[in-house]
Design a protein around this motif. Structure first.
Motif, PDB file in Angstrom:
ATOM      1  N   LYS A  91     -43.077  25.190  17.960  1.00  0.00           N
ATOM      2  CA  LYS A  91     -42.022  24.793  18.893  1.00  0.00           C
ATOM      3  C   LYS A  91     -40.873  24.055  18.212  1.00  0.00           C
ATOM      4  O   LYS A  91     -39.794  23.935  18.784  1.00  0.00           O
ATOM      5  CB  LYS A  91     -42.621  23.896  19.981  1.00  0.00           C
ATOM      6  CG  LYS A  91     -43.678  24.582  20.841  1.00  0.00           C
ATOM      7  CD  LYS A  91     -44.226  23.635  21.894  1.00  0.00           C
ATOM      8  CE  LYS A  91     -45.285  24.311  22.750  1.00  0.00           C
ATOM      9  NZ  LYS A  91     -45.861  23.377  23.763  1.00  0.00           N
ATOM     10  N   ASN A  92     -41.130  23.565  16.997  1.00  0.00           N
ATOM     11  CA  ASN A  92     -40.162  22.746  16.283  1.00  0.00           C
ATOM     12  C   ASN A  92     -40.074  23.193  14.823  1.00  0.00           C
ATOM     13  O   ASN A  92     -41.088  23.574  14.233  1.00  0.00           O
ATOM     14  CB  ASN A  92     -40.568  21.265  16.304  1.00  0.00           C
ATOM     15  CG  ASN A  92     -41.202  20.856  17.620  1.00  0.00           C
ATOM     16  OD1 ASN A  92     -40.554  20.895  18.662  1.00  0.00           O
ATOM     17  ND2 ASN A  92     -42.482  20.486  17.589  1.00  0.00           N
ATOM     18  N   ILE A  93     -38.880  23.130  14.247  1.00  0.00           N
ATOM     19  CA  ILE A  93     -38.707  23.451  12.826  1.00  0.00           C
ATOM     20  C   ILE A  93     -37.919  22.332  12.158  1.00  0.00           C
ATOM     21  O   ILE A  93     -36.872  21.916  12.650  1.00  0.00           O
ATOM     22  CB  ILE A  93     -37.970  24.784  12.608  1.00  0.00           C
ATOM     23  CG1 ILE A  93     -38.699  25.939  13.294  1.00  0.00           C
ATOM     24  CG2 ILE A  93     -37.836  25.067  11.107  1.00  0.00           C
ATOM     25  CD1 ILE A  93     -37.975  27.268  13.172  1.00  0.00           C
ATOM     26  N   ILE A  94     -38.446  21.863  11.032  1.00  0.00           N
ATOM     27  CA  ILE A  94     -37.734  20.912  10.174  1.00  0.00           C
ATOM     28  C   ILE A  94     -37.299  21.674   8.925  1.00  0.00           C
ATOM     29  O   ILE A  94     -38.136  22.177   8.174  1.00  0.00           O
ATOM     30  CB  ILE A  94     -38.620  19.714   9.791  1.00  0.00           C
ATOM     31  CG1 ILE A  94     -39.141  18.996  11.042  1.00  0.00           C
ATOM     32  CG2 ILE A  94     -37.841  18.748   8.899  1.00  0.00           C
ATOM     33  CD1 ILE A  94     -40.204  17.947  10.744  1.00  0.00           C
ATOM     34  N   PHE A  95     -36.001  21.783   8.721  1.00  0.00           N
ATOM     35  CA  PHE A  95     -35.448  22.497   7.572  1.00  0.00           C
ATOM     36  C   PHE A  95     -35.084  21.528   6.455  1.00  0.00           C
ATOM     37  O   PHE A  95     -34.442  20.496   6.703  1.00  0.00           O
ATOM     38  CB  PHE A  95     -34.157  23.229   7.957  1.00  0.00           C
ATOM     39  CG  PHE A  95     -34.308  24.429   8.837  1.00  0.00           C
ATOM     40  CD1 PHE A  95     -34.441  25.699   8.289  1.00  0.00           C
ATOM     41  CD2 PHE A  95     -34.274  24.304  10.212  1.00  0.00           C
ATOM     42  CE1 PHE A  95     -34.552  26.819   9.097  1.00  0.00           C
ATOM     43  CE2 PHE A  95     -34.383  25.415  11.047  1.00  0.00           C
ATOM     44  CZ  PHE A  95     -34.529  26.677  10.480  1.00  0.00           C
ATOM     45  N   ASP A  96     -35.435  21.884   5.234  1.00  0.00           N
ATOM     46  CA  ASP A  96     -34.824  21.265   4.061  1.00  0.00           C
ATOM     47  C   ASP A  96     -33.408  21.822   3.942  1.00  0.00           C
ATOM     48  O   ASP A  96     -33.069  22.831   4.575  1.00  0.00           O
ATOM     49  CB  ASP A  96     -35.667  21.610   2.823  1.00  0.00           C
ATOM     50  CG  ASP A  96     -35.040  21.142   1.529  1.00  0.00           C
ATOM     51  OD1 ASP A  96     -34.468  20.040   1.510  1.00  0.00           O
ATOM     52  OD2 ASP A  96     -35.114  21.889   0.529  1.00  0.00           O
ATOM     53  N   TYR A  97     -32.585  21.195   3.120  1.00  0.00           N
ATOM     54  CA  TYR A  97     -31.198  21.648   2.962  1.00  0.00           C
ATOM     55  C   TYR A  97     -30.975  22.402   1.645  1.00  0.00           C
ATOM     56  O   TYR A  97     -30.666  23.575   1.649  1.00  0.00           O
ATOM     57  CB  TYR A  97     -30.252  20.448   3.053  1.00  0.00           C
ATOM     58  CG  TYR A  97     -28.799  20.843   3.176  1.00  0.00           C
ATOM     59  CD1 TYR A  97     -28.377  21.685   4.196  1.00  0.00           C
ATOM     60  CD2 TYR A  97     -27.843  20.354   2.284  1.00  0.00           C
ATOM     61  CE1 TYR A  97     -27.044  22.047   4.324  1.00  0.00           C
ATOM     62  CE2 TYR A  97     -26.506  20.704   2.412  1.00  0.00           C
ATOM     63  CZ  TYR A  97     -26.105  21.549   3.429  1.00  0.00           C
ATOM     64  OH  TYR A  97     -24.785  21.904   3.555  1.00  0.00           O
TER      65      TYR A  97
END
Length: 211
Positions: free
Chosen positions: A5-11
């Motif tokens: 349900k959630n995504i944490i992206f690196d840059y």
């Protein structure tokens, strides 16, 4: 990917291309020796950790570079140019991909960053894309120098999870660094190692059944 349900992206090297070899070469030209241990993708001098957690100022960072180069005459501009040579760029296509992801998931950015790079990136976004920051592309963007924490330490992941009431079992973390992936796994996050260049972000997400 099921149950996410959630995504944490690196840059860096997920959304925005960076090139460690450029900065290694630039630091060599400033006179820094043993560059593979001083600054590399998988390890570096503590100076960089201190800068990424806001423990030292840009002026203190630059003085650290002067000391490492054994050259107190290096100008701020010379040091900033060498340091910023790491930063290659991103594409409007990737920004569109982020908006697509945001329509389907709660999305967040979590980047190990520092004041000199951050200022360069913000200026680049304004100049190249006419956008002021990433507020429209994520529910929230987190940068290590503002949090006083950095990946792969578990406390940085725990803070993002807690502040946003995220269930780690329902949250995916995407990063190009194996050591950061391992840190995320320790707090129960689902993880995906970015194995393509940032200009392949959309196809990478499609191939992994995220988009």
């Amino acid at each position: 990917m099921r149950g996410i349900k959630n995504i944490i992206f690196d840059y860096g090297n997920v959304i925005f291309e960076i090139d460690f070899k450029r900065t290694q070469q630039a630091f060599k030209q400033l006179g820094i020796l043993n560059i593979d241990t001083f600054f590399a993708h998988l390890g570096h001098n503590p100076l960089f950790d201190d800068f990424e957690t806001g423990s030292i100022s840009p002026a203190e960072f630059r003085n650290g570079i002067r000391k490492a180069a054994n050259n107190l005459q290096l100008t701020d501009q010379q040091i900033d140019d060498a340091w910023n040579s790491l930063l290659v760029g991103t594409t409007s296509d990737n920004h569109n991909v982020l908006l697509k992801a945001k329509q389907r998931y709660r999305t967040f950015l979590l980047s190990n960053n520092n004041e000199i790079h951050y200022d360069w990136i913000i200026n680049y976004l304004k100049t190249a894309f006419k956008i002021n920051n990433y507020d429209a592309y994520f529910e929230k963007a987190y940068f290590s120098q503002h949090m006083k924490l950095r990946k792969p330490n578990t406390n940085i992941f725990e803070q993002v999870l807690k502040e946003n009431n995220l269930n780690p079992a329902e949250t995916l973390f995407i990063d190009d660094s194996p050591q950061h992936i391992e840190g995320a796994k320790k707090v129960g996050l689902n993880t995906l190692l970015m194995t393509e260049k940032p200009d392949q972000l959309e196809s990478f997400l499609i191939a992994n059944h995220i988009l």
